[in-house]
Design an enzyme around this catalytic site. Structure first.
Site, PDB file in Angstrom:
ATOM      1  N   ASN A 167       0.517   7.004   5.100  1.00 20.18           N
ATOM      2  CA  ASN A 167       0.375   5.938   4.101  1.00 20.18           C
ATOM      3  C   ASN A 167      -1.065   5.846   3.621  1.00 20.18           C
ATOM      4  O   ASN A 167      -1.886   6.729   3.866  1.00 20.18           O
ATOM      5  CB  ASN A 167       0.830   4.601   4.693  1.00 20.18           C
ATOM      6  CG  ASN A 167      -0.093   4.150   5.814  1.00 20.18           C
ATOM      7  OD1 ASN A 167      -0.515   4.957   6.651  1.00 20.18           O
ATOM      8  ND2 ASN A 167      -0.434   2.876   5.839  1.00 20.18           N
ATOM      9  N   GLU A 214      -1.974   5.302   9.216  1.00 20.52           N
ATOM     10  CA  GLU A 214      -1.409   4.922  10.510  1.00 20.52           C
ATOM     11  C   GLU A 214       0.113   4.999  10.547  1.00 20.52           C
ATOM     12  O   GLU A 214       0.711   4.905  11.625  1.00 20.52           O
ATOM     13  CB  GLU A 214      -1.872   3.508  10.917  1.00 20.52           C
ATOM     14  CG  GLU A 214      -1.100   2.361  10.290  1.00 20.52           C
ATOM     15  CD  GLU A 214      -1.607   1.980   8.917  1.00 20.52           C
ATOM     16  OE1 GLU A 214      -1.280   0.885   8.422  1.00 20.52           O
ATOM     17  OE2 GLU A 214      -2.343   2.786   8.328  1.00 20.52           O
ATOM     18  N   ILE A 261      -7.190  -9.438   7.957  1.00 16.71           N
ATOM     19  CA  ILE A 261      -6.613 -10.380   8.909  1.00 16.71           C
ATOM     20  C   ILE A 261      -7.515 -10.585  10.117  1.00 16.71           C
ATOM     21  O   ILE A 261      -7.494 -11.639  10.753  1.00 16.71           O
ATOM     22  CB  ILE A 261      -5.185  -9.985   9.351  1.00 16.71           C
ATOM     23  CG1 ILE A 261      -5.171  -8.655  10.100  1.00 16.71           C
ATOM     24  CG2 ILE A 261      -4.254  -9.948   8.160  1.00 16.71           C
ATOM     25  CD1 ILE A 261      -3.823  -8.343  10.735  1.00 16.71           C
ATOM     26  N   CYS A 286      -3.474   4.078   4.721  1.00 14.79           N
ATOM     27  CA  CYS A 286      -4.493   3.927   5.771  1.00 14.79           C
ATOM     28  C   CYS A 286      -4.258   4.862   6.946  1.00 14.79           C
ATOM     29  O   CYS A 286      -4.851   4.685   8.012  1.00 14.79           O
ATOM     30  CB  CYS A 286      -4.546   2.471   6.245  1.00 14.79           C
ATOM     31  SG  CYS A 286      -4.776   1.282   4.909  1.00 14.79           S
ATOM     32  N   GLY A 342       0.850  -1.184   0.000  1.00  7.29           N
ATOM     33  CA  GLY A 342       0.000   0.000   0.000  1.00  7.29           C
ATOM     34  C   GLY A 342       0.888   1.238   0.000  1.00  7.29           C
ATOM     35  O   GLY A 342       1.912   1.274   0.681  1.00  7.29           O
ATOM     36  N   THR A 384      -6.732  -3.683   9.696  1.00  9.51           N
ATOM     37  CA  THR A 384      -6.884  -5.147   9.858  1.00  9.51           C
ATOM     38  C   THR A 384      -8.171  -5.693   9.241  1.00  9.51           C
ATOM     39  O   THR A 384      -8.725  -6.672   9.728  1.00  9.51           O
ATOM     40  CB  THR A 384      -6.818  -5.589  11.343  1.00  9.51           C
ATOM     41  OG1 THR A 384      -8.048  -5.306  12.014  1.00  9.51           O
ATOM     42  CG2 THR A 384      -5.659  -4.930  12.074  1.00  9.51           C
ATOM     43  N   ALA A 385      -8.646  -5.071   8.159  1.00  9.38           N
ATOM     44  CA  ALA A 385      -9.934  -5.477   7.599  1.00  9.38           C
ATOM     45  C   ALA A 385      -9.951  -6.953   7.222  1.00  9.38           C
ATOM     46  O   ALA A 385     -10.964  -7.626   7.404  1.00  9.38           O
ATOM     47  CB  ALA A 385     -10.269  -4.616   6.386  1.00  9.38           C
TER      48      ALA A 385
END
Length: 929
Positions: free
Chosen positions: A573, A577, A763, A575, A389, A760-761
Site C-alpha cells: 500500500n 505495511e 494518531i 505506507c 490511501g 501512525t504519524a
C-alpha cells in the site's frame, strides 16, 4: 436580597463530602467546597421573595436543605475526588433545581440577582476598560468591553494544578497582541499562541495551551448545538455539561446530515453519563489542535465535538450493529479516550457519519487495456474521496514499444498513465481534508523500470514525472541472487510474459529462466538485458536523490502470506505495511488501528493482562469496521467481506524504550521489539479465533496457512524453502503457543490477516506518544504538518536533564544550535547521550535487526523507515541486502540528513533561537493512519 438567615446546625448537610472538591472562583482562585453555602444562597433567594417573615416559615426551613442537597448531588454526581468545580456551574444548578421544584418566583429572583452581580462586576472591572481601552466582538456579533479580569481568571484556570507555569506571563503576552474590535476567538488564539511559545523552555505549557484551546472549543460547540435562529440567545460562558452537549451534538448533527440517524437510537443519557471530562487533560496541545483542525465534525465553520464527544461518536459508529450497543460503545469509548488504542484516521474521520468509509488502505491491480486502466484511475478517485490511501500495481500494463493489437500500433508504456494517476490524486484530495495519497508499484523485470525509477526526478521532461505520487519497486528474490552472482538481468513487457506477474518463489524463477530462453530464441519481441548491478545502482541512486522508489520484496510477502491459496500479492500500500492479494475482481482493503505500547508497561515489563484486554477489544472494533464500512467500489467490498483482513499495529515504541531505560541501538531494545510484538500477535490471533467462534470464520479460510496449522512464525520455513537459504532470522519464541494453535484448530480465524504496523504519524500526535516504531528524530524541533508548525521537545529528556539540574536556558539554546542532538553538548553525561541517541545517530543495522524480530510475528508487514546520516552507495547496498537476508517484507522511506541545515539566528542577546523545521511528518506518511 436579605443576607440574614439562620440555618439549624442539626439539619443534615446536603453533601458531607466537604473536602473532596474545590471551587474555582471567578478570579481563578480556589476555595474549599462547602455545601452550606448553597443553603445560604437558597435561603437568601427565599427571603428576597417572601420577606423577613419567611425566616419563620417552617416550609422554607424544610425546603431549603432539600433543594440544596439536590444541587450538591447534581454538581458532584460525575466528579472524581479532588475535582475542581466552577462557581458558575453551581449557580446554574441552583437555577435548574428551583425551576424543577416549581419555585418560579424564587428562581426569577435568583436569576435577577445573578444578572445584577454580573453587571456590577462589569462596571468595576471593565469601565470602558480602563486597563486596556479595548472592545471585543463575540461569536454572536455583540460588542463588549475588554475585561482583563475575566481573561485573567480564564488563564489562571488553564494553569491551575500545573507546576512551573506562569499564568500572568501568558496573559501579558497574549493580550499584548490584541487590537480594538478583535473577536473573542482571536483573544483565545492569542493566549494559546502565548502558551505554546513557552513549550520549548517548559513542556508543561503544552497542557496550558491545550486547556485554552479546549475553552475556545466549548464556545463553538455551544453554538453548533443550536439552530441558526436560536444562536442569538445562546449563553456561551456558563459551565459545560458533557452529557447535555452529547445530546445536542447528535440531534443537531443528524439535522444537518452529518451523522447517521441511527445514532439517535442509542440511550444518549447513558452514554453521556459514561463520558469522563477529566480525560481532556490527557491531551498535549499538538494532539488537541490536530483534532480541532482535522477531525472534529463541523457545520458552518463551527466544530460540533469536544474530545470526549468525538471519541464517543467514533465508538457509537463502531457499535451500531452490536447486540448491546450501549455497552459496547462505552467499552470502545474507554479504550479510545484513554489512548490505550487508537483507530486509524479514516475511521476517526467517518465513524458514525452518513458515509462511514472507515477503511485505511486499498490495493489495486491495473489491467492491461485502455478501459481497465481508466477504470483503475476512476477507482483511485472514488477511494481517495473518503480518505483512503492507495497502492496501485501497474506491472500488468504493457511496456514501451509493445504491440497494440487493436490499432496495430506500439505502446508508449506505463509512464504516461502514471502521470494521469498522479494528477488524479492531486485533484481528489481525500474529501478536502488532506492530500491525495497514491503509491505506484512496478516489478523490476518490467521493460519500463528505468523510466519508472526516474518518475520523481526534478529534471527532464515534466510530462514523464510524477511529483506528487510515491513509487516502489517489487523485487523478487531472483534479482538479489543475480546481484550476488554478478549476473545479468532481463527486462520484459508483461503482455508477452503474463505468468511472471502471477508467480513467486521457485515457480517464478523457473518461469523467468524460461522467458529468458524464449527471448534468446527470438520468440519474445520486446526485451532488454543488462548487468543486474547496473539496474540496482540506478535504483539506489534514485532512492538517494529523490527518496524513491521504496524497495519491497515480492517473495518474502508471498511465501509467508496466509492467503497464498487464493492468489498472489502484487504490491503493498501507500505506507508499505499492507501485503494482501489483488486481482481484476478484488481490490484489497485493510482496516487499521494501533496499540499504545508504552501504556501497557508496568514495573518495567509488559502488562499482559492489560494488553490482552486492549487487543481483544481493538480486534472487535476492527472487525466491526468491515461490516459497517461504506464501500465506494464493489471490488473492494467483495474482497473485504471475503477475506476480512485487519491490521493491528503498535505505536509508542521509542517511549517504551525510554521508560525501560534501553537505548534503541542495543540488544535489549531488539529483544523488547521481539517480545512485545510476540505478545501483541499472540493476543490478536487469540482474539480473532474467539471472534470466529462467536461470528464465524472468514469465507476464504479453508486452504489458508491458518487452516493448515501454519502460523506466521512457522512461515519463515516456507520462505527459506522458496529461497533455498539466504535467510538469517532469530526464531526464538517466549510464549506458549500451544493454546493458540489449539484454539485456531477448533474455531478457525475471523480474519485472513491480523497485524500490520502503520506509520501512525497523526494518531500518535493525538495520543501524545512517539510514532509507530520510529526512533526519536530530534529532541527539539518544529513539526510541520497540515495543522501548522508545532514546537516539539522530548519530555523524557527534559525530565532526565531537570533531575540532573541541567535543564535551563543555555541547554535550550544548545539543543537549538545542535539541531536537537545531544552528542556535541559536552556537559551531558555519555550514558544519557547513548540512551537518547537520535535517528541519525543510531547505526541503521539496529533498525533492521529490530524490524526483523517484529517481522517474524507479523502476517503482514511494517512501515520501516531507514536513517542514514551521510549515505553512500556502498552503505545503501549493504543496508538493503541485510534487510533482504533478515526476512523483511518491505522497507519505507530512506531518510538522509540534508546537505544544509536550518539557519541559526539570534533574536535575543546570546540566545540561539532557530529551531529546525521537520518535514518528516509529511501528509503522505499519515495517509493511512
Amino acid at each position: 436580597m436579605n443576607p440574614t438567615v439562620q440555618i439549624s446546625e442539626n439539619q443534615q448537610q446536603p453533601n458531607p463530602r466537604t473536602t473532596d472538591f474545590e471551587v474555582i472562583r471567578r478570579d481563578g482562585g480556589l476555595t474549599a467546597w462547602d455545601p452550606a453555602k448553597i443553603e445560604r444562597a437558597l435561603a437568601k433567594a427565599f427571603l428576597a421573595v417572601h420577606g423577613d417573615a419567611a425566616a419563620e416559615n417552617e416550609r422554607m426551613h424544610r425546603r431549603v436543605p432539600e433543594l440544596a442537597a439536590q444541587v450538591a448531588a447534581a454538581v458532584t454526581r460525575h466528579k472524581a475526588a479532588g475535582a475542581k468545580i466552577h462557581v458558575e456551574e453551581i449557580q446554574d444548578q441552583v437555577e435548574l433545581v428551583l425551576m424543577r421544584a416549581e419555585e418560579y418566583k424564587v428562581a426569577r429572583a435568583y436569576v435577577l440577582y445573578r444578572e445584577a452581580r454580573a453587571e456590577e462586576r462589569a462596571r468595576v472591572d471593565g469601565a470602558a476598560d480602563a486597563e486596556t481601552g479595548l472592545w471585543l466582538q463575540d461569536e454572536l456579533g455583540r460588542r463588549l468591553p475588554m475585561n482583563p479580569a475575566e481573561w485573567r481568571a480564564l488563564v489562571r484556570g488553564a494553569c491551575a494544578g500545573i507546576e512551573d507555569v506562569d499564568a500572568e506571563a501568558v496573559l501579558k503576552e497574549g493580550l499584548a497582541t490584541l487590537y480594538d474590535g478583535a473577536t473573542t476567538a482571536e483573544v483565545y488564539q492569542a493566549l494559546v499562541f502565548a502558551a505554546r511559545a513557552e513549550i520549548e523552555r517548559q513542556p508543561r505549557y503544552n497542557l496550558v495551551a491545550a486547556r485554552l484551546l479546549r475553552m475556545r472549543l466549548i464556545r463553538e460547540v455551544r453554538l453548533f448545538g443550536v439552530s441558526q435562529t436560536a444562536r442569538r440567545n445562546a449563553v456561551l460562558d456558563r459551565p459545560f455539561d458533557y452529557g447535555q452537549a452529547l445530546v445536542a451534538f447528535v440531534t443537531r448533527g443528524i439535522e444537518v446530515d452529518l451523522l447517521d440517524p441511527r445514532l439517535a437510537q442509542f440511550d444518549l443519557a447513558r452514554l453521556g453519563e459514561a463520558l469522563v471530562a477529566d480525560r481532556d487533560d490527557l491531551f498535549t496541545y499538538l494532539g488537541l489542535q490536530t483534532l480541532y483542525d482535522r477531525y472534529f465534525l463541523q457545520h458552518e465553520d463551527l466544530r460540533g465535538e469536544m474530545p470526549q464527544i468525538f471519541f464517543m461518536r467514533v465508538a457509537m459508529g463502531l457499535a451500531l450493529e452490536e447486540v448491546d450497543r450501549e455497552a459496547k460503545a462505552i467499552e470502545f469509548y474507554h479504550l479510545l479516550s484513554t489512548f490505550r488504542f487508537m483507530c486509524s484516521t479514516p475511521t476517526l474521520f467517518n465513524s458514525g457519519t452518513r458515509y462511514p468509509q472507515l477503511s485505511s488502505c486499498f490495493l489495486t491491480t491495473i489491467g492491461d487495456d485502455l478501459g481497465r486502466i481508466y477504470d483503475g484511475i476512476r477507482d483511485n478517485a472514488l477511494l481517495s474521496k473518503f480518505a483512503g490511501g492507495i497502492g496501485n500495481d501497474w506491472t500488468p500494463v504493457r511496456g514501451m514499444g509493445a504491440h497494440i493489437k487493436g490499432t496495430n500500433g506500439k505502446s508508449l508504456g506505463v509512464v504516461p498513465f502514471l502521470k494521469v494517476a498522479n494528477d488524479t490524486a492531486v485533484a481528489v484530495n481525500q474529501g478536502g481534508k488532506r492530500k491525495g495519497a497514491v503509491c505506484a508499484y512496478l516489478e523490476v523485470w518490467h521493460v519500463d523500470i528505468e523510466d519508472f525509477l526516474e518518475l520523481r526526478k526534478n529534471t527532464g521532461d515534466d510530462r514523464r514525472r510524477t511529483h506528487d505520487m510515491n513509487t516502489a519497486v517489487w523485487v523478487p528474490d531472483l534479482f538479489l541472487k543475480r546481484l550476488s552472482e554478478e549476473g545479468d538481468w532481463t527486462l520484459f513487457s508483461p503482455d508477452e510474459v503474463p505468468d511472471l506477474h502471477e508467480s513467486f518463489g521457485r515457480d517464478f524463477e523457473e518461469r523467468y529462466r524460461a522467458a529468458e530462453a524464449r527471448a534468446d530464441r527470438g520468440e519474445i519481441r520486446v526485451f532488454r538485458r543488462m548487468p543486474a548491478w547496473r539496474l540496482w545502482r540506478k535504483m539506489l541512486t534514485m532512492l538517494f536523490e529523490t527518496g524513491h522508489p521504496w524497495i519491497t520484496f515480492k517473495d518474502a510477502c508471498n511465501a509467508r502470506s496466509p492467503q497464498q491459496h487464493v492468489g498472489v500479492i502484487h504490491n503493498s500500500n501507500l505506507c508499505t505495511e499492507i501485503t494482501l492479494n489483488t486481482s481484476a475482481d478484488e481490490i484489497a482493503v485493510c482496516n487499521l488501528g494501533s496499540v499504545n505500547l508504552v501504556d501497557h508497561l508496568r514495573d518495567g515489563t509488559i502488562d499482559h493482562d492489560r494488553l490482552r484486554e486492549t487487543v481483544h477489544t481493538a480486534m472487535r472494533m476492527l472487525d466491526n469496521v468491515i461490516d459497517i464500512n461504506h464501500y465506494t467500489v464493489a471490488a473492494a467490498r467483495n474482497a473485504n467481506l471475503r477475506h476480512r483482513p485487519v491490521g493491528l499495529g503498535i505505536m509508542g515504541f521509542q517511549d517504551a524504550l525510554y521508560r525501560l531505560g534501553l537505548p534503541y541501538d542495543s540488544e535489549g531494545a531488539v529483544t523488547f521489539a521481539d517480545q512485545s510484538m510476540e505478545a501483541v500477535s499472540y493476543y490478536a490471533f487469540e482474539a480473532s479465533a474467539m471472534l470466529a467462534a462467536e461470528r464465524g470464520r472468514y469465507p476464504s479460510y479453508e486452504g489458508s496457512l491458518w487452516s493448515r496449522g501454519i502460523l506466521p512464525i512457522d512461515s519463515l520455513a516456507l520462505l527459506e524453502q522458496e529461497r533455498g537459504g539466504f535467510l538469517e532470522v532469530d526464531r526464538t519464541m517466549h510464549l506458549d503457543w500451544a493454546p493458540i494453535r489449539a484454539l485456531i484448530e477448533r474455531h478457525g480465524m475471523r480474519h485472513s490477516n491480523c497485524l500490520a504496523i502503520a506509520p501512525t504519524a497523526t494518531i500518535s500526535n493525538i495520543c501524545g506518544v512517539s510514532q509507530s516504531i520510529e526512533p526519536t528524530y530530534r529532541h527539539l524541533f518544529v513539526k510541520a504538518n497540515m495543522s501548522g508548525d508545532f514546537t516539539v521537545v522530548n519530555p523524557h529528556l527534559v525530565a532526565e536533564l531537570a533531575a540532573l539540574g541541567l535543564w535551563d536556558e543555555t541547554m535550550v539554546a544548545d539543543l537549538k544550535y545542535h539541531e536537537g542532538c545531544l552528542e556535541p553538548i559536552e556537559r551531558i553525561p555519555q550514558e544519557l547521550k547513548r540512551r537518547f541517541a537520535t535517528a541519525f545517530e543510531i547505526e541503521v543495522r539496529w533498525l533492521i535487526e529490530a524490524g526483523a524480530r517484529r517481522q517474524k510475528w507479523l502476517d503482514q508487514s511494517q512501515s520501516l523507515n531507514l536513517y542514514l546520516d551521510r549515505p553512500s552507495g556502498r552503505m545503501l547496498d549493504e543496508m538493503y541486502r541485510l534487510a533482504w537476508r533478515r526476512g523483511l517484507k518491505t522497507t519505507y522511506y530512506l531518510r538522509s540528513m540534508g546537505a544544509t541545515h536550518a539557519e541559526k539566528a539570534t533574536v535575543e542577546q546570546a540566545t540561539l533561537n532557530a529551531v529546525e523545521v521537520c518535514s518528516i511528518d509529511d501528509p503522505d506518511c499519515d495517509a493511512c493512519q
